[in-house]
Write a protein that holds these residues in place. Sequence first.
Motif, PDB file in Angstrom:
ATOM      1  N   VAL A  59      22.826  61.525  58.609  1.00 35.50           N
ATOM      2  CA  VAL A  59      23.470  60.537  57.740  1.00 35.50           C
ATOM      3  C   VAL A  59      23.639  61.102  56.338  1.00 35.50           C
ATOM      4  O   VAL A  59      24.706  60.977  55.718  1.00 35.50           O
ATOM      5  CB  VAL A  59      22.649  59.227  57.718  1.00 35.50           C
ATOM      6  N   GLU A  60      22.602  61.750  55.827  1.00 36.03           N
ATOM      7  CA  GLU A  60      22.691  62.338  54.490  1.00 36.03           C
ATOM      8  C   GLU A  60      23.756  63.430  54.446  1.00 36.03           C
ATOM      9  O   GLU A  60      24.490  63.566  53.456  1.00 36.03           O
ATOM     10  CB  GLU A  60      21.329  62.909  54.087  1.00 36.03           C
ATOM     11  N   ILE A  83      27.404  52.417  56.912  1.00 35.92           N
ATOM     12  CA  ILE A  83      26.913  52.761  58.252  1.00 35.92           C
ATOM     13  C   ILE A  83      27.088  51.538  59.144  1.00 35.92           C
ATOM     14  O   ILE A  83      26.805  50.409  58.746  1.00 35.92           O
ATOM     15  CB  ILE A  83      25.431  53.159  58.229  1.00 35.92           C
ATOM     16  N   HIS A  84      27.571  51.782  60.354  1.00 33.20           N
ATOM     17  CA  HIS A  84      27.775  50.687  61.311  1.00 33.20           C
ATOM     18  C   HIS A  84      27.085  51.062  62.614  1.00 33.20           C
ATOM     19  O   HIS A  84      27.442  52.051  63.245  1.00 33.20           O
ATOM     20  CB  HIS A  84      29.274  50.475  61.541  1.00 33.20           C
ATOM     21  N   ALA A  85      26.071  50.280  62.994  1.00 27.54           N
ATOM     22  CA  ALA A  85      25.319  50.541  64.225  1.00 27.54           C
ATOM     23  C   ALA A  85      25.786  49.630  65.337  1.00 27.54           C
ATOM     24  O   ALA A  85      26.168  48.483  65.108  1.00 27.54           O
ATOM     25  CB  ALA A  85      23.822  50.344  63.985  1.00 27.54           C
ATOM     26  N   TRP A  86      25.735  50.161  66.558  1.00 25.09           N
ATOM     27  CA  TRP A  86      26.197  49.433  67.738  1.00 25.09           C
ATOM     28  C   TRP A  86      25.049  49.344  68.745  1.00 25.09           C
ATOM     29  O   TRP A  86      24.559  50.367  69.215  1.00 25.09           O
ATOM     30  CB  TRP A  86      27.385  50.148  68.378  1.00 25.09           C
ATOM     31  N   MET A  87      24.617  48.146  69.051  1.00 25.35           N
ATOM     32  CA  MET A  87      23.605  47.819  70.043  1.00 25.35           C
ATOM     33  C   MET A  87      22.193  47.967  69.470  1.00 25.35           C
ATOM     34  O   MET A  87      21.968  48.592  68.445  1.00 25.35           O
ATOM     35  CB  MET A  87      23.806  48.620  71.330  1.00 25.35           C
ATOM     36  N   TYR A  88      21.237  47.347  70.169  1.00 26.27           N
ATOM     37  CA  TYR A  88      19.910  47.121  69.610  1.00 26.27           C
ATOM     38  C   TYR A  88      19.208  48.383  69.106  1.00 26.27           C
ATOM     39  O   TYR A  88      18.701  48.409  67.988  1.00 26.27           O
ATOM     40  CB  TYR A  88      19.009  46.449  70.649  1.00 26.27           C
ATOM     41  N   HIS A  89      19.123  49.408  69.939  1.00 26.78           N
ATOM     42  CA  HIS A  89      18.349  50.585  69.543  1.00 26.78           C
ATOM     43  C   HIS A  89      18.969  51.284  68.343  1.00 26.78           C
ATOM     44  O   HIS A  89      18.265  51.733  67.437  1.00 26.78           O
ATOM     45  CB  HIS A  89      18.208  51.550  70.724  1.00 26.78           C
ATOM     46  N   GLY A 130      18.936  55.126  57.466  1.00 33.32           N
ATOM     47  CA  GLY A 130      19.975  55.308  56.459  1.00 33.32           C
ATOM     48  C   GLY A 130      19.871  54.319  55.316  1.00 33.32           C
ATOM     49  O   GLY A 130      20.861  54.002  54.660  1.00 33.32           O
ATOM     50  N   LEU A 131      18.673  53.779  55.074  1.00 30.66           N
ATOM     51  CA  LEU A 131      18.507  52.800  54.006  1.00 30.66           C
ATOM     52  C   LEU A 131      18.939  53.391  52.668  1.00 30.66           C
ATOM     53  O   LEU A 131      18.796  54.580  52.410  1.00 30.66           O
ATOM     54  CB  LEU A 131      17.047  52.337  53.938  1.00 30.66           C
ATOM     55  N   GLY A 132      19.423  52.497  51.815  1.00 30.41           N
ATOM     56  CA  GLY A 132      19.980  52.956  50.550  1.00 30.41           C
ATOM     57  C   GLY A 132      21.490  52.898  50.570  1.00 30.41           C
ATOM     58  O   GLY A 132      22.142  53.031  49.535  1.00 30.41           O
ATOM     59  N   ARG A 133      22.061  52.705  51.776  1.00 31.72           N
ATOM     60  CA  ARG A 133      23.504  52.539  51.923  1.00 31.72           C
ATOM     61  C   ARG A 133      23.762  51.194  52.583  1.00 31.72           C
ATOM     62  O   ARG A 133      22.951  50.720  53.377  1.00 31.72           O
ATOM     63  CB  ARG A 133      24.093  53.650  52.798  1.00 31.72           C
ATOM     64  N   PRO A 134      24.918  50.588  52.333  1.00 32.62           N
ATOM     65  CA  PRO A 134      25.252  49.358  53.049  1.00 32.62           C
ATOM     66  C   PRO A 134      25.339  49.642  54.547  1.00 32.62           C
ATOM     67  O   PRO A 134      25.889  50.667  54.958  1.00 32.62           O
ATOM     68  CB  PRO A 134      26.629  48.980  52.482  1.00 32.62           C
ATOM     69  N   PHE A 135      24.762  48.754  55.351  1.00 37.61           N
ATOM     70  CA  PHE A 135      24.849  48.971  56.787  1.00 37.61           C
ATOM     71  C   PHE A 135      25.040  47.658  57.517  1.00 37.61           C
ATOM     72  O   PHE A 135      24.550  46.611  57.101  1.00 37.61           O
ATOM     73  CB  PHE A 135      23.625  49.723  57.324  1.00 37.61           C
ATOM     74  N   ALA A 136      25.799  47.755  58.613  1.00 37.37           N
ATOM     75  CA  ALA A 136      26.090  46.601  59.464  1.00 37.37           C
ATOM     76  C   ALA A 136      25.510  46.821  60.846  1.00 37.37           C
ATOM     77  O   ALA A 136      25.528  47.937  61.363  1.00 37.37           O
ATOM     78  CB  ALA A 136      27.599  46.372  59.558  1.00 37.37           C
ATOM     79  N   TRP A 137      25.005  45.752  61.425  1.00 35.90           N
ATOM     80  CA  TRP A 137      24.599  45.776  62.823  1.00 35.90           C
ATOM     81  C   TRP A 137      25.725  45.186  63.663  1.00 35.90           C
ATOM     82  O   TRP A 137      26.432  44.278  63.227  1.00 35.90           O
ATOM     83  CB  TRP A 137      23.353  44.911  63.045  1.00 35.90           C
ATOM     84  N   ASN A 138      25.867  45.689  64.869  1.00 35.67           N
ATOM     85  CA  ASN A 138      26.826  45.121  65.818  1.00 35.67           C
ATOM     86  C   ASN A 138      26.055  44.769  67.081  1.00 35.67           C
ATOM     87  O   ASN A 138      25.528  45.652  67.760  1.00 35.67           O
ATOM     88  CB  ASN A 138      27.950  46.114  66.126  1.00 35.67           C
ATOM     89  N   ILE A 139      25.961  43.482  67.380  1.00 37.97           N
ATOM     90  CA  ILE A 139      25.205  42.998  68.543  1.00 37.97           C
ATOM     91  C   ILE A 139      26.194  42.605  69.626  1.00 37.97           C
ATOM     92  O   ILE A 139      27.092  41.791  69.397  1.00 37.97           O
ATOM     93  CB  ILE A 139      24.296  41.826  68.146  1.00 37.97           C
ATOM     94  N   LEU A 168      31.764  45.892  52.172  1.00 37.81           N
ATOM     95  CA  LEU A 168      30.431  46.462  52.023  1.00 37.81           C
ATOM     96  C   LEU A 168      30.419  47.622  51.033  1.00 37.81           C
ATOM     97  O   LEU A 168      29.427  47.845  50.334  1.00 37.81           O
ATOM     98  CB  LEU A 168      29.902  46.920  53.388  1.00 37.81           C
ATOM     99  N   ALA A 169      31.522  48.365  50.982  1.00 41.55           N
ATOM    100  CA  ALA A 169      31.609  49.507  50.071  1.00 41.55           C
ATOM    101  C   ALA A 169      32.057  49.105  48.672  1.00 41.55           C
ATOM    102  O   ALA A 169      32.089  49.946  47.766  1.00 41.55           O
ATOM    103  CB  ALA A 169      32.566  50.553  50.642  1.00 41.55           C
TER     104      ALA A 169
END
Length: 429
Positions: A96-97, A104-110, A118-127, A387-388
């Motif tokens: 990520v760095e 950052i956009h994550a997809w699914m639970y894990h 990637g904390l310190g940046r805006p991030f979205a979860w996708n469930i 988010l940005a």
Amino acid sequence: MDATQSGPPSTSTSTAGRPVKVCHIITGLGTGGAETMLTRLIEGRDPRRFPTTVISLMDRGQMAERLEAAGAPVETLNLNRGRPTPAALFRLRRLVEHHNPDVIHAWMYHANLGIMAGLGRPFAWNIRQCVYDLADESRGTQAVIRLGGLLSPQASAIVYNSRLSRIQHRALGYSERRDEVIPNGFDTATFRPSEEDYREVRRELGLPTATPLIGMVGRLHPIKDHPNLLAAMTIVAAEHPQARLVLVGRGLTEDNVELMDQLRALDLHDRVILLGERRDIPRITAAFDVAVLSSKSEGFPNVVGEAMACGVPAAVTDVGDAAWLLGEAGRVVPPQDSVQLARAISELLAMDEVARRQLGQKGRRRIVENFSLGAIVARYHALYARLAGVRFEAPAYAPPSATEPHAADSQALPTPQTQNASESADAEP
């Protein structure tokens, strides 16, 4: 952004300022619904406006080539399923760095939990799934879901692809502050009616052109409830002896000994065609007379929308957002009720060709008007820009073209904004 608009996303960069770099993190890159939607989202983006990287926690899967062809580099951690390690999280953080995304956009639970690297940046979860009962999940997945609820207030945004999923996860303790529903979008240029495919697929299968085909696309998994469909098919076969059931997906092959034994026990071995995983899903779907969803659990089932886009009426179980997606373009039955599922399939098969075609046209109109890929891509882009902290104006869309099959004669249908208006407004796409 209104999801009733249609047409491809604009590739013009005149609607906003600087580009927004996006990094998608996903558990794997197989051929499931989440992976498919991610791929379509990246293929439909403006690469100058939204330069993108994808990180797979597992391997490259089948989607990596398409993603890279769309200009999105793919990185992999090659983890074993369900076995994250501190070293892997460190590697994820380093990746990520290195790519230095704005969002950052994550997809699914894990992946949602992995994104904490990637904390310190805006991030979205996708469930991407519904949870009817936590007890139905493995112990590991139960733990991940519960942990997700505890950590969810830290997410900059939580995106659900189904309304029911949002309701269920809120009940499990997931934060409500910044969540929204963005349904899946469908490429109506790729998934469309085709008389040629209708004939050619039957020819390839060695069947007469007049053979009625019932089809379901979905891997062999308990939530897809293939036993329910097979039990229904035994009833349908008595009323429509010429009909054949086509099953498409991982595990649905003739070398599956257990499955073949089930088919022989039900006397369906000569009525069911097993195609396994395929990469020509649009043409196979266009060959169906009736599409089926027999699942006992779903979120937002892509295969129903794809069948509708192909002008194929569907019989679906009332799970997830399947009934809402289908509207009046088929039949809805309770899950795990093979008798009612059989009745629904038989009713659709018994319709005369003109009536069944009109029903299919109604389904395609609903997809074109409410769930076009371009409109859904624009909603994700608006999320990333927000988010940005970057200005973003949704691109203009042309109305459905009169030359597009079944679009010119469209009539007003319930839209995601007006249907079930008692829910909060931002629940609707």
